[in-house]
Design an enzyme around this catalytic site. Sequence first.
Site, mmCIF file in Angstrom:
data_model
loop_
_atom_site.group_PDB
_atom_site.id
_atom_site.type_symbol
_atom_site.label_atom_id
_atom_site.label_comp_id
_atom_site.label_asym_id
_atom_site.label_seq_id
_atom_site.Cartn_x
_atom_site.Cartn_y
_atom_site.Cartn_z
ATOM 1 N N ARG A 1 0.949 -1.235 0.459
ATOM 2 C CA ARG A 1 0.260 0.338 0.003
ATOM 3 C C ARG A 1 0.840 1.069 -0.054
ATOM 4 N NH1 ARG A 1 -2.995 -2.882 3.722
ATOM 5 N NH2 ARG A 1 -2.688 -1.379 5.545
ATOM 6 N N ARG B 1 -1.682 3.884 14.945
ATOM 7 C CA ARG B 1 -0.793 3.320 15.340
ATOM 8 C C ARG B 1 -0.869 2.937 16.623
ATOM 9 N NH1 ARG B 1 0.663 4.125 10.954
ATOM 10 N NH2 ARG B 1 2.680 4.982 10.256
ATOM 11 N N LYS C 1 3.559 -6.965 12.509
ATOM 12 C CA LYS C 1 2.847 -7.435 11.239
ATOM 13 C C LYS C 1 3.233 -9.242 10.285
ATOM 14 C CE LYS C 1 2.162 -5.290 6.766
ATOM 15 N NZ LYS C 1 1.759 -4.152 6.149
HETATM 16 C C1 BTN Z 1 0.437 -4.049 2.527
HETATM 17 O O1 BTN Z 1 1.202 -2.858 1.873
HETATM 18 O O2 BTN Z 1 0.581 -3.604 3.666
HETATM 19 C C2 BTN Z 1 -0.117 -4.568 1.757
HETATM 20 C C3 BTN Z 1 0.525 -5.503 0.411
HETATM 21 C C4 BTN Z 1 0.445 -6.690 -0.462
HETATM 22 C C5 BTN Z 1 1.137 -7.520 -1.104
HETATM 23 C C6 BTN Z 1 0.566 -8.291 -2.353
HETATM 24 S S1 BTN Z 1 1.766 -9.650 -2.992
HETATM 25 C C7 BTN Z 1 0.471 -10.169 -3.752
HETATM 26 C C8 BTN Z 1 0.182 -9.503 -4.360
HETATM 27 N N1 BTN Z 1 0.671 -8.782 -5.669
HETATM 28 C C9 BTN Z 1 1.467 -7.731 -5.528
HETATM 29 O O3 BTN Z 1 1.814 -6.558 -6.043
HETATM 30 N N2 BTN Z 1 1.285 -6.931 -3.851
HETATM 31 C C10 BTN Z 1 -0.029 -8.061 -3.574
#
Ligand code: BTN
Length: 321
Positions: free
Chosen positions: A119, A318, A184
């Site tokens: 994100r 947070r 996390k």
């Molecule tokens: C975050 O930032 O917490 C979200 C992470 C999401 C990662 C997943 S891995 C599978 C899918 N493909 C990507 O490029 N991103 C999501």
Amino acid sequence: MKPQQHTVKLSLLRALSKGGFHSGEELGDELGISRAAVSKHIKGIQGWGVDIFRVQGKGYQLANPLQLLDESVLNSSVATPFALIPVIESTNQYILDNARELDSGFVCIAEYQSKGRGRRGREWISPFGSNLYLSMFWQLEAGMAAAMGLSLVVGIAIAEAIEKLGIEGIKLKWPNDLYHNDKKLAGILVEMSGQAGGAANLVIGIGMNLSMDENVDGITQPWTSLNQITQIPVDRNKLAIEIIKTLVSTLEDYESFGMNQFVERWNRLDNYLGRKVKLLMGAKEIEGIAQGINEQGAILLSTPQGMQSFIGGEISLRNNE
Ligand code: BTN
């Protein structure tokens, strides 16, 4: 990049994943390539984040056991159409690029992402075979207005899928991170690929740490992995199957019944329920005690001004204890 371009590296990984040492000669004979070519491909595999070492006179060995995703195992257990593409830029991007031809529920799953994204434009580090990288295409009939709720429901579905495997203590951090002991474990990235009629076409991406080494560069926040939680390696195929099945049935329930039943399910799993938190909204900070979510999917805080609800993509939560 086409998957077949990686056939040699993937065959080498299959051989190495059996465990023990494998000489360059043995691997070369098995694949019909020279020892020099084996060495070159091993370097390429190391570039995918796989720890392989070489001992003079013995050959190559994986530093950590590797369980590969198995197409036939996935095929026999999930009803949803899927593509297992071991090496990919991003499973979310694959679905965005192919959305026109895909049915709702289609899954793309990978062993390695060269451009995994998180994100807020962050990179999602995605070494080969260590974790879970999975995206699902979903046509949300209720349209964009229901997308915020959907992203919370996805978190609930994944937490409940992990619980079904007998793993306890999984929690949710609003809006849709998975946590364990305040660290996390997994993140969710929901992207929109377009709108058709009233429906919103969504890509739901899930990245979960399974056995990522603590020393991977670029990870700054406290994080954990499923294997750290269970202390024994989790079966990656079983995990992927449970997540896909639970996600489909949970999203179908969300389409039929809306957010109603999910408020209670969220609150049971909420990592911060009853705890002091602060919400960051640009330059603004709001402090309060987290009180779960409401039926719109907004986070509730009890503050000196009374109970307040907050919703929107730009809010970060947070711990404030
Ligand atoms: C975050 O930032 O917490 C979200 C992470 C999401 C990662 C997943 S891995 C599978 C899918 N493909 C990507 O490029 N991103 C999501």
